[in-house]
Design an enzyme around this catalytic site. Structure first.
Site, PDB file in Angstrom:
ATOM      1  N   SER A  21    -100.631  -6.250 -24.613  1.00 59.23           N
ATOM      2  CA  SER A  21     -99.947  -6.737 -23.742  1.00 59.23           C
ATOM      3  C   SER A  21    -101.013  -8.200 -23.542  1.00 59.23           C
ATOM      4  CB  SER A  21     -99.473  -6.368 -22.249  1.00 59.23           C
ATOM      5  OG  SER A  21     -99.718  -7.179 -21.501  1.00 59.23           O
ATOM      6  N   SER A  22    -100.281  -9.321 -22.937  1.00 61.85           N
ATOM      7  CA  SER A  22    -101.549 -10.295 -22.956  1.00 61.85           C
ATOM      8  C   SER A  22    -102.371 -10.258 -21.733  1.00 61.85           C
ATOM      9  CB  SER A  22    -100.621 -11.664 -22.590  1.00 61.85           C
ATOM     10  OG  SER A  22     -99.735 -11.704 -21.671  1.00 61.85           O
ATOM     11  N   CYS A  23    -102.084  -9.149 -20.983  1.00 59.92           N
ATOM     12  CA  CYS A  23    -102.925  -9.127 -19.716  1.00 59.92           C
ATOM     13  C   CYS A  23    -104.207  -8.151 -20.058  1.00 59.92           C
ATOM     14  CB  CYS A  23    -102.103  -8.016 -18.603  1.00 59.92           C
ATOM     15  SG  CYS A  23    -101.729  -6.578 -19.048  1.00 59.92           S
ATOM     16  N   TYR A  46    -103.210  -1.271 -16.090  1.00 56.64           N
ATOM     17  CA  TYR A  46    -102.397  -1.413 -17.400  1.00 56.64           C
ATOM     18  C   TYR A  46    -103.333  -1.952 -18.521  1.00 56.64           C
ATOM     19  CZ  TYR A  46     -98.396  -2.491 -20.495  1.00 56.64           C
ATOM     20  OH  TYR A  46     -97.619  -2.804 -21.357  1.00 56.64           O
ATOM     21  N   LYS A  83    -104.527  -0.367 -22.271  1.00 62.61           N
ATOM     22  CA  LYS A  83    -103.890  -1.269 -23.339  1.00 62.61           C
ATOM     23  C   LYS A  83    -105.329  -1.402 -24.065  1.00 62.61           C
ATOM     24  CE  LYS A  83     -99.629  -1.029 -23.090  1.00 62.61           C
ATOM     25  NZ  LYS A  83     -98.749  -0.432 -24.374  1.00 62.61           N
ATOM     26  N   HIS A 102     -90.121  -7.323 -14.096  1.00 63.59           N
ATOM     27  CA  HIS A 102     -90.840  -8.619 -14.313  1.00 63.59           C
ATOM     28  C   HIS A 102     -90.109  -9.844 -13.829  1.00 63.59           C
ATOM     29  CE1 HIS A 102     -93.377  -6.061 -17.356  1.00 63.59           C
ATOM     30  NE2 HIS A 102     -94.073  -6.692 -17.055  1.00 63.59           N
TER      31      HIS A 102
HETATM   32  P1  GDP Z   1     -97.343 -10.660 -14.545  1.00 70.73           P
HETATM   33  O1  GDP Z   1     -97.016 -11.644 -15.430  1.00 70.73           O
HETATM   34  O2  GDP Z   1     -98.126  -9.408 -15.038  1.00 70.73           O
HETATM   35  O3  GDP Z   1     -98.126 -11.427 -13.406  1.00 70.73           O
HETATM   36  O4  GDP Z   1     -96.043 -10.146 -14.109  1.00 70.73           O
HETATM   37  P2  GDP Z   1     -94.573 -10.612 -13.384  1.00 70.73           P
HETATM   38  O5  GDP Z   1     -93.745 -10.820 -14.493  1.00 70.73           O
HETATM   39  O6  GDP Z   1     -94.221  -9.349 -12.679  1.00 70.73           O
HETATM   40  O7  GDP Z   1     -94.830 -11.959 -12.511  1.00 70.73           O
HETATM   41  C1  GDP Z   1     -95.190 -13.199 -12.983  1.00 70.73           C
HETATM   42  C2  GDP Z   1     -95.278 -14.125 -11.933  1.00 70.73           C
HETATM   43  O8  GDP Z   1     -93.850 -14.445 -11.459  1.00 70.73           O
HETATM   44  C3  GDP Z   1     -96.317 -13.736 -10.863  1.00 70.73           C
HETATM   45  O9  GDP Z   1     -96.747 -14.950 -10.239  1.00 70.73           O
HETATM   46  C4  GDP Z   1     -94.997 -13.211  -9.802  1.00 70.73           C
HETATM   47  O10 GDP Z   1     -95.521 -13.346  -8.421  1.00 70.73           O
HETATM   48  C5  GDP Z   1     -94.137 -14.118  -9.871  1.00 70.73           C
HETATM   49  N1  GDP Z   1     -92.751 -13.766  -9.294  1.00 70.73           N
HETATM   50  C6  GDP Z   1     -91.954 -14.630  -8.699  1.00 70.73           C
HETATM   51  N2  GDP Z   1     -90.883 -13.861  -8.117  1.00 70.73           N
HETATM   52  C7  GDP Z   1     -91.011 -12.748  -8.630  1.00 70.73           C
HETATM   53  C8  GDP Z   1     -89.764 -11.555  -8.686  1.00 70.73           C
HETATM   54  O11 GDP Z   1     -89.072 -11.702  -8.013  1.00 70.73           O
HETATM   55  N3  GDP Z   1     -90.386 -10.632  -9.476  1.00 70.73           N
HETATM   56  C9  GDP Z   1     -91.652 -10.400 -10.100  1.00 70.73           C
HETATM   57  N4  GDP Z   1     -91.973  -9.435 -10.873  1.00 70.73           N
HETATM   58  N5  GDP Z   1     -92.442 -11.522 -10.134  1.00 70.73           N
HETATM   59  C10 GDP Z   1     -92.194 -12.858  -9.509  1.00 70.73           C
END
Ligand code: GDP
Length: 316
Positions: A110-112, A139, A143, A182
């Site tokens: 994953s890119s993280c 995570y 990975k 996500h």
């Molecule tokens: P990340 O890429 O590991 O940070 O995973 P996410 O896809 O869960 O979150 C990506 C970004 O979207 C973060 O900045 C979150 O705070 C934002 N975000 C905004 N609204 C939401 C939501 O309803 N769910 C999630 N999971 N992320 C959200």
């Protein structure tokens, strides 16, 4: 081509997930036999079960799409599960793959895995050059260990084990649960439910300023099959679209697709996570692969899947 899939037996671990099911669909045209096994057949957390399964199934190749995955909040609040489960699953599969002479193994990261403040776009050689983003370091560590396992088996035993690092993926079969998903499926669901209920606003987590890169699961599957066939080297390969958007821009596109015209409100008690993680797509592009699904088109298709599979199922 370095590996011909024709007539090979390929085990897709994690075939029920969004990526695994896309890989199964994509492999249909490759002349190989696809092997799948549910949790009732093999519990990937149990080494003895994985060993027995592989000794019996005898695949030639494995695509490792099985993992404990989740969005920013799930990662942040369930660190033990994200670290332990992923370490166990990948260690069990790699060791058993080697013990059973599996010829080709493709690990998915994953890119993280990259440092929180890596130079953008992030090239493969940024790995382990800085500290990780705290919300998903558990995570990420698992990975990174998976990449290193594949490299170690290549180095010590000459195995053709490789790794791909997909960016944020979305598409049919995604998890739409608001506490563990996500961002993309969460926003699709929130916009849909607000439209249906006539709510005046939807709430997005954080400031909306973080930038994220998105790739459709079918594009990811296509890239993975491309790598299986054409790549054999120590270093992992980024799999992305090469473009990113802010969370607010993403929200606006989703609202347009869904047809929600209300306000977008920010919940600043929720984390932003890493400010940006655009990966360099150069390495994979230079090998001749590029994505096909444009963001808006992919979101439209994913929304339709959500309507057909989740909304209808919960109404039934
Ligand atoms: P990340 O890429 O590991 O940070 O995973 P996410 O896809 O869960 O979150 C990506 C970004 O979207 C973060 O900045 C979150 O705070 C934002 N975000 C905004 N609204 C939401 C939501 O309803 N769910 C999630 N999971 N992320 C959200």
């Amino acid at each position: 081509m370095t590996y011909d899939l024709n007539r090979k037996r390929v085990w897709v671990a994690g075939h029920r997930g969004m990526v695994g099911s896309a890989v199964v669909r994509r492999l249909a045209g490759e002349g190989c036999e696809v092997i799948t096994a549910g949790r009732d057949v093999v519990d990937l957390m149990r080494q003895a079960e994985v060993e027995a399964f592989l000794a019996d199934a005898k695949p030639d190749a494995i695509v490792m799409a099985a993992a404990k995955v989740g969005g920013i909040l799930a990662n942040d609040t369930r660190p033990a599960e994200f670290l332990y489960d992923n370490l166990m699953i990948e260690a069990n599969i790699v060791a058993s793959a080697h013990a059973n002479d599996v010829e080709k193994f493709l690990f998915l990261g994953s890119s993280c895995i990259y440092p929180k403040f890596a130079d953008q776009p992030i090239t493969e050689d940024s790995l382990l050059t800085g500290s990780l983003e705290p919300t998903n370091e558990w995570y990420a560590i698992a990975k990174i260990a998976g990449i290193k396992l594949a490299q170690a088996y290549r180095k010590q035993y000459g195995r053709d084990y490789i790794s791909a690092m997909p960016t944020n993926l979305y598409g049919p079969g995604d998890n739409f649960d608001l506490t563990s998903s996500h961002v993309m499926p969460a926003i699709i669901r929130k916009a849909h439910e607000a439209k249906v209920s006539g709510a005046s606003s939807i709430t997005v987590w954080g400031t909306g300023t973080p930038r994220r890169e998105f790739l459709h699961a079918d594009d990811c599957a296509d890239a993975l099959v491309f790598l299986l066939k054409n790549y054999s080297d120590h270093e992992h390969v980024n799999v992305g679209s090469g473009e990113d958007v802010t969370i607010l821009e993403l929200t606006q596109i989703v609202c347009d697709v869904v047809g929600f015209t209300g306000e977008i409100v920010h919940d600043l008690s929720k984390p932003d996570g890493t400010p940006r993680k655009l990966m360099s797509a150069d390495k994979l592009r230079s090998m001749g692969w590029k994505p096909r699904v444009a963001l808006e088109e992919g979101i439209t298709e994913t929304y339709q899947w959500f309507l057909d599979n989740q909304v209808k199922a919960s109404a039934a």
